[in-house]
Design a protein around this motif. Structure first.
Motif, mmCIF file in Angstrom:
data_model
loop_
_atom_site.group_PDB
_atom_site.id
_atom_site.type_symbol
_atom_site.label_atom_id
_atom_site.label_comp_id
_atom_site.label_asym_id
_atom_site.label_seq_id
_atom_site.Cartn_x
_atom_site.Cartn_y
_atom_site.Cartn_z
ATOM 1 N N ASP A 136 0.830 -1.208 0.000
ATOM 2 C CA ASP A 136 0.000 0.000 0.000
ATOM 3 C C ASP A 136 0.862 1.256 0.000
ATOM 4 O O ASP A 136 0.635 2.189 0.781
ATOM 5 N N SER A 212 -6.082 1.856 -3.255
ATOM 6 C CA SER A 212 -7.316 1.155 -3.639
ATOM 7 C C SER A 212 -7.853 1.633 -4.983
ATOM 8 O O SER A 212 -8.716 0.973 -5.578
ATOM 9 N N GLU A 271 -10.409 -8.914 -7.280
ATOM 10 C CA GLU A 271 -9.418 -7.914 -7.668
ATOM 11 C C GLU A 271 -8.823 -8.219 -9.046
ATOM 12 O O GLU A 271 -8.388 -7.292 -9.744
#
Length: 324
Positions: A136, A212, A271
């Motif tokens: 991330d 995201s 995803e």
């Protein structure tokens, strides 16, 4: 300006010189009889304003010089010449906006070559993007975007569609598909190996507030890709390579591929689909914008007397309206 060197058979030499002399955007014409050995013939050299180059090159090619001689073009970095300045003033348009179509054709053709360096850069970019997705870390995502070389084949595909060049289109599609497939395969192997030894785990993809956007394609993904496509084509045709960095950072193709490659071994199937949609939205936006931008540029250069161009030439500081 551009410096043009023409190797021509002796019987076409007069025609070549006439083309150069008669064009108001040409200066510094030189004729060297009998100096060329392979192919044999004369050498004619001259400088031409970028914005007037397409007409001159078309007339030269109509003489069949591609088959019987050669036409070489190089950029003139500095020209201290009143005659050259007058040629630039006389040529329609602005040098910074000029698109030399033969130059663009050669450049885009080079971008379709499936080389080892292209594959290595793409694999490295996708690997970095996958690590950025797992950790991330937006900075890694941005770095992967800058490193990715995939805009070159996309630009070539746009040009191939506009020119209806099936060979160029096929080469560009092959380079994109093979490059994406190799990058995904290599990243998937490394990701699966990392999973087996416990370096990564499925929970790493569960909560990623900073990255995201990769798995949430929406209308803005397409809009940004369209804007980036316009900017990318303009940066190539206007020879402003520094602008391409911003284009790379705006497009989410490489991050989408990287996320897709790690989502498969970690079994985040939703995803995988979201990343594929993100990739498709970005490619669609780039292609539509790129083709449209090239079409507009070709129309404007084919019709130099449109109201928009007359307004641009009338503005203070324009080439034909007076230098600032």
């Amino acid at each position: 300006m551009l410096h043009v060197r023409v190797i021509t058979p002796a019987d076409l030499s007069d025609a070549v010189v006439r083309i150069a002399v008669e064009d108001e955007g040409v200066a510094n014409v030189i004729r060297l009889p009998g100096v060329a050995y392979s192919p044999a013939g004369d050498c004619v050299e001259f400088d031409v304003a970028r914005e007037g180059a397409n007409t001159v090159l078309s007339r030269l090619q109509a003489l069949g010089l591609k088959e019987t001689g050669s036409i070489s073009i190089e950029e003139v970095d500095l020209s201290i010449s009143d005659a050259a300045a007058e040629a630039v003033e006389a040529a329609p348009g602005d040098p910074e906006d000029a698109v030399v179509w033969e130059e663009l054709a050669a450049r885009t053709a080079a971008e379709t070559r499936l080389t080892w360096s292209y594959l290595v850069f793409l694999v490295l970019a996708v690997q970095i993007a996958s690590i950025g997705a797992l950790l991330d870390q937006p900075i890694l995502i941005v770095g992967a975007m800058v490193l990715g070389p995939d805009f070159g084949p996309v630009a070539a595909l746009c040009f191939g569609v506009l020119q209806r060049d099936l060979r160029l289109v096929g080469a560009a599609v092959r380079t994109l598909l093979v490059g994406f497939a190799v990058a995904i395969a290599v990243t998937l192997v490394f990701a699966y190996g990392s999973y087996l030894i416990g370096w990564i785990e499925p929970s790493m993809l569960d909560d990623r507030p900073l990255t995201s956007f990769i798995i949430h394609p929406d209308r803005w993904s397409f809009v940004v890709a369209v804007l980036a496509g316009v900017a990318g084509i303009l940066s190539m045709t206007a020879r402003k390579s520094s602008t391409l960095v911003g284009v790379f950072i705006s497009v989410t193709t490489v991050p989408a591929i990287g996320n897709l490659a790690v989502a498969i071994p970690l079994r985040h199937w939703e995803e995988v689909g979201a990343s594929a949609i993100q990739l498709g939205a970005n490619l669609a936006g780039l292609l539509l914008a790129g083709i449209a931008t090239l079409a507009v540029q070709r129309f404007l250069w084919a019709h130099p007397d449109t109201p928009l161009q007359r307004l641009a030439r009338a503005l203070p500081g324009s080439v034909s309206g007076g230098r600032a």
